[in-house]
Design an enzyme around this catalytic site. Structure first.
Site: not given
Ligand code: BGC
Length: 773
Positions: A352, A493
């Protein structure tokens, strides 16, 4: 009912009813801080279900071997226990006759006005104000005014420092000294169990009746992990008692306290406390407001000209939080995915930072951007540890990181698996590897936009070369003679253990290409630096490897319909009807019906994956390819990460779909500052807030850095008549003023010309240029 954005034009985010079922919303969106510390906006009086958090950036502690390190919830100084004529003040009893809580973005103060009738019918007016100083990093100030509305009253007030706080039950601190100085300053020491960081708290009450200071004698109470004072004050009819509670926190992690022993730190903290007390709430607020103005509102304001002031509120809200959450004072610290606003993600830093937060600072406050990337450089030992542990070479950055030498800190177990009844294993810490290229990209982007050669020489080249070294060792020889990256989690994810995630492969190739380019360039033109890096990293041996591997890395190509496979199997997976999840109220609803294993085998994406690659590597793909992939993947994307919407917004604008872009912008803006009362419970969404700025400046403003060149291709939404913002570029500060008809770019620094393009034509500006659109 609930949140109230009707005073957007006055920079106010408010709630107009007390909602005990949704305390988390205002605790998060109205949290206050300065990057050093952040206080959640739990109400002064206790409420069941509250989450009273105070975090100091960088003070990570690991509770025990089964847990990962996290930001510990420090002692509380905000709670006040009030009795009005002997009746406990609680909005859950009696009658709330009027209620308003407002966060004033401009000066960072929150003010909560309540007229409350006690169960016995007696009425009172209470005004609770508080802020965290932007000028004095250690200071938290509270003020309470109490006015009896039905004759005279007696107020009992108790408050102090409460070390009984914890993180979901984990107690990170041992209790140290408690002491009262000069009958008024309460001091409390606590020390983290594993990282051994001392926290020194001071807090002091003072009183005034109708503005006239008044001595009150308190009764000091010490209990387990608590020090507090109790006061009883008579308030005559028609008078207002004002109570101030000023607090400070210092820690042994503070850079400017390094080397001090605890006694010296205590003295320093007490001196800081006395200085603040001498000034008092109003003067401290004025100096803090001045600091906000100098840092943000007079320096890099973003102005949206529109009939509806909500968009303007949203971008100011985003900027407010970007400064509350970012530890700009210390390059050993970085931004958490929830900032410092809640226990969500444990204060950890993710991709992020580079993908979302960093661009804001690159263009608005480059020195802060540099600090964020210096953190990555300082974290290289942890990245080496991670690579070596996985039998790779070079620097493999942790998916989640905390203190600079912690290495990987992603927790291993997550939410319930509805099929097995066990916790779900979180694979990101093991195989979400694109972060390593993302970090390199961030360092490169910073350099391209700033030209900060000193940073490159000290940190930037090394970051790009060392990560390039990792990727070279990571690639796997396939039977097809190509090099693959198998068994990863990409940005999406919802897909675990996939091979050749397009985003990962393209970013890895980019990383290797940059490493090779820089290695050759340094060899040719910076022999001393080259030699130092060669000794450290083995560049001479790496160069031929990079060259060979770059020519053989497998980069998934568009199919006939121009769709690029997100990974080797995605396009062969079954499609299911996603309508229900697309229309969900709260994110992650698909997990109520399927477990991770099942979701991995469906064509459904959590967030932008291929699409974010189109932003980072914009000129490697044609407009047709982008459009085809949007049409394929967006309908299959649930936007279950808050990071997703802003990426889609910018791309929609790039594709010329302004209406869609605007509606995506509105949805992205509403994640924290919107009507949903549940979204922010665990904290605000750092990346998404920065994404709001990106949607405005990169999306509608059309700003992009493309291979070192600045482009400004604006396309404002119909709802706006103009947009105004500032950009730092190679040491020059630009003021960009946009309307539907024209772009005016003024170089405020004016010590060198800035080159940029608008709609393909190149311009140079050292004073002011107006371009008709
Ligand atoms: C997202 C990631 C992100 C993380 C922290 C997750 O739900 O899939 O891309 O880095 O949250 O914000």
């Amino acid at each position: 009912m609930g949140m109230d954005y009707s005073r957007a034009a006055d920079w106010i985010v408010a709630e107009n009813t007390f909602d005990p079922e949704h305390l988390g919303k205002c605790e998060s969106v109205m949290c206050q801080g300065n990057g050093y510390l952040c206080l959640r906006n739990a109400t002064d009086e206790f409420n069941p279900g509250e989450q009273r958090d105070l975090f100091v950036a960088g003070t990570f502690n690991k509770f025990d071997d089964n847990e990962v390190t996290e930001l510990p919830n420090a002692a509380d100084i905000s709670r006040l226990d009030l009795r009005l004529d002997g009746v406990r003040f609680s909005l859950l009893t009696g009658k709330v006759e009027s209620y308003d809580r407002a966060l004033h973005l401009k000066n960072g103060e929150t003010v909560r006005r309540v007229v409350w009738a006690a169960p016995n019918g007696k009425r009172y007016q209470l005004v609770f104000s508080r802020f965290v100083s932007m000028e004095r990093l250690h200071l938290i100030a509270q003020k309470l005014s109490v006015t009896p509305l039905d004759g005279a009253m007696t107020l009992d007030i108790a408050g102090g420092i409460n070390g009984q706080m914890n993180n979901g039950g984990s107690q990170h601190f041992s209790e140290g000294d408690k002491r009262l100085f000069e009958g008024r300053h309460m001091q409390y020491i606590q020390t983290t169990g594993q990282s051994n960081i001392d926290f020194v708290f001071n807090t002091t009450f003072s009183f005034a009746m109708d503005g006239v200071p008044q001595e009150e004698k308190g009764f000091i109470v010490m209990d387990r992990r608590i020090i507090k004072q109790e006061y009883q004050v008579a308030i005559p009819a028609g008078k207002t008692l004002t109570v101030q509670k000023l607090s400070t926190v210092y820690t042994s992690r503070d850079r400017d306290s390094e080397g001090l022993d605890l006694a010296a730190l205590q003295n320093k903290a007490l001196a800081g406390q006395e200085e603040a007390c001498a000034l008092g709430y109003d003067a401290l607020l004025a100096e803090s407001a001045k600091a906000w103005a100098a840092k943000v509102w007079d320096n890099v304001p973003v102005t949206i000209h529109a009939a509806d002031p909500f968009d303007q509120l949203a971008i100011r809200f985003a900027q407010y939080h970007l400064y509350v959450m970012t530890p700009a004072h210390d390059n050993r610290m970085n931004v958490g995915a929830k900032g410092l606003s809640g226990e969500g993600y444990k204060g950890h830093t993710f991709w992020d930072t580079e993908m979302f937060v960093l661009p804001y600072f690159i263009y608005s406050a480059p020195e802060i951007a540099r600090s964020l990337e210096e953190y990555r450089w300082l974290s290289l030992p942890g990245a080496h540890k991670k690579a070596a542990g996985n039998h790779y070479e070079g620097a493999q950055f942790p998916w989640e990181s905390a203190w600079i030498d912690d290495g990987e800190v992603t927790p291993v177990w997550g939410a319930a698996d509805i099929v097995t009844g066990l916790p779900t294993k979180i694979w990101s810490g093991f195989i979400e590897q694109h972060i390593t290229a993302d970090v390199a990209y961030g360092a490169w982007e910073y350099y391209q936009a700033t030209g900060d050669q000193d940073f490159m020489d000290r940190c930037g080249y090394e970051l790009i070369l060392d990560t390039g070294k990792f990727w070279a060792s990571r690639l796997e020889e396939g039977q097809d003679g190509k090099l693959h990256i198998n068994d990863v989690v990409g940005p999406d994810e919802y897909k675990e253990h996939v091979d050749d995630n397009a985003f990962t492969n393209y970013m890895a190739a980019w990383n290797i290409r940059k490493a090779l380019e820089y290695s050759r360039m340094l060899k040719a033109s910076r022999p001393d630096l080259y030699q130092a890096l060669d000794t450290k990293l083995g560049l001479t041996a790496l160069e031929p490897q990079w060259e060979d591997k770059l020519s053989r890395i497998y980069l998934p190509q568009p199919r006939e319909d121009l769709v690029i496979p997100q990974d080797r199997t995605y396009l062969t997976l079954k499609d299911i009807d996603l309508t229900k999840y697309k229309n969900q109220q709260n994110v992650g609803s698909i997990y109520r019906d399927y477990n991770q294993e099942q979701i991995t085998h469906m064509q459904v994406s959590k967030q932008a994956d291929i699409l974010i690659m189109f932003l980072l590597l914009e000129d490697e793909f044609s407009a047709e390819v982008k459009r085809a992939n949007w049409s394929y993947y967006e309908p299959r994307t649930l936007h279950d990460s808050s990071l997703s919407l802003s990426t889609h917004c910018i791309l929609a604008n790039d594709m010329g779909n302004r209406d869609l872009a605007y509606s995506l912008f509105r949805s992205a803006a509403a994640i924290d500052v919107g009507p949903n009362m549940k979204t922010s419970d665990a904290g605000i969404h750092a990346g998404s807030l920065a994404g709001i700025w990106q949607s405005v400046v990169f999306g509608f403003g059309g700003v992009r850095m493309l291979d070192g060149k600045l482009r400004i291709d604006p396309a404002l939404p119909d709802a706006w008549t103009g947009l105004d913002f500032f950009l730092h570029w190679h040491g020059q500060k630009l003021h960009v003023t946009l309307t539907h008809q024209a772009a005016e770019i003024q170089n405020l620094t004016a010590t060198a010309p800035v080159t940029f393009t608008v709609r393909g034509t190149e311009y140079h500006v050292q004073d002011t240029i107006r371009v008709e659109l």
